[in-house]
Design a protein around this motif. Structure first.
Motif, PDB file in Angstrom:
ATOM      1  N   TYR A  89      23.041  79.267  12.765  1.00 23.90           N
ATOM      2  CA  TYR A  89      22.563  78.348  13.978  1.00 23.90           C
ATOM      3  C   TYR A  89      23.230  78.663  15.309  1.00 23.90           C
ATOM      4  CZ  TYR A  89      20.498  75.663  10.087  1.00 23.90           C
ATOM      5  OH  TYR A  89      19.668  75.090   9.070  1.00 23.90           O
ATOM      6  N   GLN A 137      20.218  75.040  17.083  1.00 21.06           N
ATOM      7  CA  GLN A 137      19.053  75.656  17.585  1.00 21.06           C
ATOM      8  C   GLN A 137      19.122  76.782  16.598  1.00 21.06           C
ATOM      9  OE1 GLN A 137      19.869  76.018  21.762  1.00 21.06           O
ATOM     10  NE2 GLN A 137      17.987  75.995  22.108  1.00 21.06           N
ATOM     11  N   LEU A 177      17.398  71.201  16.310  1.00 15.60           N
ATOM     12  CA  LEU A 177      16.947  70.939  14.995  1.00 15.60           C
ATOM     13  C   LEU A 177      16.480  69.528  15.169  1.00 15.60           C
ATOM     14  CD1 LEU A 177      19.467  72.127  12.477  1.00 15.60           C
ATOM     15  CD2 LEU A 177      17.380  73.096  12.981  1.00 15.60           C
ATOM     16  N   CYS A 178      17.076  68.765  15.965  1.00 11.03           N
ATOM     17  CA  CYS A 178      16.462  67.212  16.130  1.00 11.03           C
ATOM     18  C   CYS A 178      15.358  67.257  17.110  1.00 11.03           C
ATOM     19  CB  CYS A 178      17.752  66.406  16.640  1.00 11.03           C
ATOM     20  SG  CYS A 178      18.244  66.822  18.256  1.00 11.03           S
ATOM     21  N   CYS A 234      20.964  66.509  14.077  1.00  2.63           N
ATOM     22  CA  CYS A 234      21.375  67.886  13.893  1.00  2.63           C
ATOM     23  C   CYS A 234      22.179  68.137  12.906  1.00  2.63           C
ATOM     24  CB  CYS A 234      21.857  68.799  15.165  1.00  2.63           C
ATOM     25  SG  CYS A 234      20.580  69.071  16.198  1.00  2.63           S
ATOM     26  N   LYS A 294      20.654  67.729   9.296  1.00  3.55           N
ATOM     27  CA  LYS A 294      19.753  68.883   9.148  1.00  3.55           C
ATOM     28  C   LYS A 294      20.381  70.188   8.947  1.00  3.55           C
ATOM     29  CE  LYS A 294      15.765  66.689  11.171  1.00  3.55           C
ATOM     30  NZ  LYS A 294      14.680  66.765  12.375  1.00  3.55           N
ATOM     31  N   TRP A 295      21.793  70.082   9.205  1.00  2.00           N
ATOM     32  CA  TRP A 295      22.560  71.172   9.066  1.00  2.00           C
ATOM     33  C   TRP A 295      22.940  71.785   7.835  1.00  2.00           C
ATOM     34  CZ3 TRP A 295      28.545  71.094   8.680  1.00  2.00           C
ATOM     35  CH2 TRP A 295      28.933  72.428   8.737  1.00  2.00           C
TER      36      TRP A 295
END
Length: 94
Positions: A3, A48, A56-57, A85, A88-89
């Motif tokens: 990312y 991103q 991601l958010c 984020c 979701k990481w």
């Protein structure tokens, strides 16, 4: 998948004399990169997939600037990381 680490602002705005409107509206961010500590993230950081993708958010990519040196997400101070984020990481070895 690696990312990109982006932030809402790099550095600190230059000190200004107190202005009457500041009392009512507070400090306003006018740029993404300031002269004081321009390499240091000073606002919420996001993840991103690519530089022209939303975070991601779903934070808009147009309001983000890539963090110089691309520090690993896990090494950023917790207060700088976007909670969404973070959720979701997926840590990678790369």
């Amino acid at each position: 998948m690696p990312y990109l680490v982006a932030t809402e602002r790099l550095g600190w705005p230059p000190l200004r004399r107190w202005h009457a409107l500041t009392m009512f509206f507070g400090e306003v961010q006018t740029r993404l990169r300031y002269e004081v500590a321009p390499e240091k993230p000073t606002a919420t950081c996001h993840l991103q997939v690519r530089g022209n993708d939303n975070a991601l958010c779903d934070y808009p990519w147009q309001l983000l600037v890539l963090v110089p040196g691309q520090p690993p997400w896990g090494e950023l101070a917790q207060w700088l990381r976007c909670d969404e984020c973070e959720d979701k990481w997926i840590p990678t070895n790369s």
